[in-house]
Design a protein around this motif. Structure first.
Motif, PDB file in Angstrom:
ATOM      1  N   THR A  16      33.777  21.724  -0.082  1.00 37.10           N
ATOM      2  CA  THR A  16      32.328  20.656   0.066  1.00 37.10           C
ATOM      3  C   THR A  16      32.599  18.853   0.152  1.00 37.10           C
ATOM      4  O   THR A  16      31.999  18.862   1.174  1.00 37.10           O
ATOM      5  CB  THR A  16      30.786  21.561  -0.991  1.00 37.10           C
ATOM      6  N   PRO A  17      33.008  18.158  -0.453  1.00 38.48           N
ATOM      7  CA  PRO A  17      32.979  17.592  -0.749  1.00 38.48           C
ATOM      8  C   PRO A  17      34.142  16.964   0.716  1.00 38.48           C
ATOM      9  O   PRO A  17      33.403  15.613   0.998  1.00 38.48           O
ATOM     10  CB  PRO A  17      33.987  17.441  -1.736  1.00 38.48           C
ATOM     11  N   GLN A  18      35.163  17.472   1.415  1.00 39.79           N
ATOM     12  CA  GLN A  18      35.157  17.388   2.344  1.00 39.79           C
ATOM     13  C   GLN A  18      34.116  17.146   3.138  1.00 39.79           C
ATOM     14  O   GLN A  18      34.650  16.301   3.749  1.00 39.79           O
ATOM     15  CB  GLN A  18      36.669  17.808   1.811  1.00 39.79           C
ATOM     16  N   LEU A  19      33.888  18.283   3.268  1.00 37.75           N
ATOM     17  CA  LEU A  19      32.857  18.505   4.020  1.00 37.75           C
ATOM     18  C   LEU A  19      31.731  17.398   4.432  1.00 37.75           C
ATOM     19  O   LEU A  19      31.643  16.697   5.596  1.00 37.75           O
ATOM     20  CB  LEU A  19      31.877  19.688   4.292  1.00 37.75           C
ATOM     21  N   ARG A  20      31.341  17.066   3.386  1.00 36.84           N
ATOM     22  CA  ARG A  20      30.342  15.877   2.839  1.00 36.84           C
ATOM     23  C   ARG A  20      30.842  14.234   3.471  1.00 36.84           C
ATOM     24  O   ARG A  20      29.843  13.211   4.283  1.00 36.84           O
ATOM     25  CB  ARG A  20      29.392  15.515   1.610  1.00 36.84           C
ATOM     26  N   TYR A  21      31.717  14.010   3.350  1.00 40.23           N
ATOM     27  CA  TYR A  21      33.192  12.818   3.704  1.00 40.23           C
ATOM     28  C   TYR A  21      32.675  12.953   5.272  1.00 40.23           C
ATOM     29  O   TYR A  21      32.524  11.836   5.672  1.00 40.23           O
ATOM     30  CB  TYR A  21      34.486  12.616   2.757  1.00 40.23           C
ATOM     31  N   VAL A  22      33.103  14.047   5.896  1.00 40.11           N
ATOM     32  CA  VAL A  22      33.429  14.127   7.167  1.00 40.11           C
ATOM     33  C   VAL A  22      32.192  13.515   8.045  1.00 40.11           C
ATOM     34  O   VAL A  22      31.641  13.621   8.884  1.00 40.11           O
ATOM     35  CB  VAL A  22      34.548  15.139   7.503  1.00 40.11           C
ATOM     36  N   VAL A  23      31.237  15.259   7.375  1.00 40.44           N
ATOM     37  CA  VAL A  23      29.906  14.393   7.808  1.00 40.44           C
ATOM     38  C   VAL A  23      29.566  13.462   7.830  1.00 40.44           C
ATOM     39  O   VAL A  23      28.613  12.066   8.375  1.00 40.44           O
ATOM     40  CB  VAL A  23      28.607  15.486   6.858  1.00 40.44           C
ATOM     41  N   ALA A  24      29.710  11.988   6.705  1.00 41.32           N
ATOM     42  CA  ALA A  24      29.002  10.976   6.428  1.00 41.32           C
ATOM     43  C   ALA A  24      29.696   9.838   7.594  1.00 41.32           C
ATOM     44  O   ALA A  24      29.694   8.852   7.791  1.00 41.32           O
ATOM     45  CB  ALA A  24      29.356  10.297   5.450  1.00 41.32           C
ATOM     46  N   ARG A  25      30.966  10.305   7.918  1.00 44.91           N
ATOM     47  CA  ARG A  25      32.016   9.390   9.240  1.00 44.91           C
ATOM     48  C   ARG A  25      31.151   9.565  10.247  1.00 44.91           C
ATOM     49  O   ARG A  25      31.360   8.677  10.925  1.00 44.91           O
ATOM     50  CB  ARG A  25      33.527  10.070   8.748  1.00 44.91           C
ATOM     51  N   LEU A  26      30.908  10.943  10.523  1.00 45.73           N
ATOM     52  CA  LEU A  26      30.494  11.231  12.039  1.00 45.73           C
ATOM     53  C   LEU A  26      29.716  10.977  12.289  1.00 45.73           C
ATOM     54  O   LEU A  26      29.335  10.063  13.290  1.00 45.73           O
ATOM     55  CB  LEU A  26      30.677  12.608  12.125  1.00 45.73           C
ATOM     56  N   ALA A  27      28.208  10.760  11.440  1.00 49.43           N
ATOM     57  CA  ALA A  27      27.516  10.088  11.013  1.00 49.43           C
ATOM     58  C   ALA A  27      27.699   8.332  11.787  1.00 49.43           C
ATOM     59  O   ALA A  27      26.241   7.903  12.529  1.00 49.43           O
ATOM     60  CB  ALA A  27      26.420  10.616   9.879  1.00 49.43           C
ATOM     61  N   GLU A  28      28.317   7.599  10.642  1.00 50.47           N
ATOM     62  CA  GLU A  28      28.710   5.747  10.731  1.00 50.47           C
ATOM     63  C   GLU A  28      29.144   6.133  12.343  1.00 50.47           C
ATOM     64  O   GLU A  28      28.791   5.270  13.285  1.00 50.47           O
ATOM     65  CB  GLU A  28      29.797   5.540   9.886  1.00 50.47           C
TER      66      GLU A  28
END
Length: 102
Positions: free
Chosen positions: A65-77
């Motif tokens: 879950t933390p890995q997915l949250r990180y990639v989603v944050a980068r995708l949003a940026e």
């Protein structure tokens, strides 16, 4: 870009102080415009790489879950960067006026 007037404003691919939009005036051939072109190229390439990475992560059953949250944050940026590029290019195309009918 041909057909532009010297006072055409271009939305730059970075924000100014306090996150406010930055613009440059000119015909698109100056130093700041060239830096902006290069920055847009880097941002678009990074977005493509990030999409590939996200797709790989979605196929991985071991992703956390933390890995997915990180990639989603980068995708949003990245989506924010790509949106700014699209707005900038759209504004510049609109400034050129209507094109020939196809």
């Amino acid at each position: 870009m041909t057909g532009r007037t010297p006072d055409t404003a271009r939305l730059l691919p970075w924000a100014g102080p306090e996150g406010k939009p930055c613009y440059v005036l000119g015909d698109g051939t100056g130093y700041v415009s060239r830096v902006a072109d290069d920055m847009e190229g880097v941002q678009l390439a990074m977005a493509a790489e990030l999409l590939d990475h996200a797709a790989d992560m979605l196929d991985d059953r071991q992703v956390t879950t933390p890995q997915l949250r990180y990639v989603v944050a980068r995708l949003a940026e990245s989506l924010g960067d790509v949106h700014r590029i699209a707005r900038s290019r759209g504004e510049r195309l609109a400034a050129l006026g209507p094109g020939p009918d196809v």
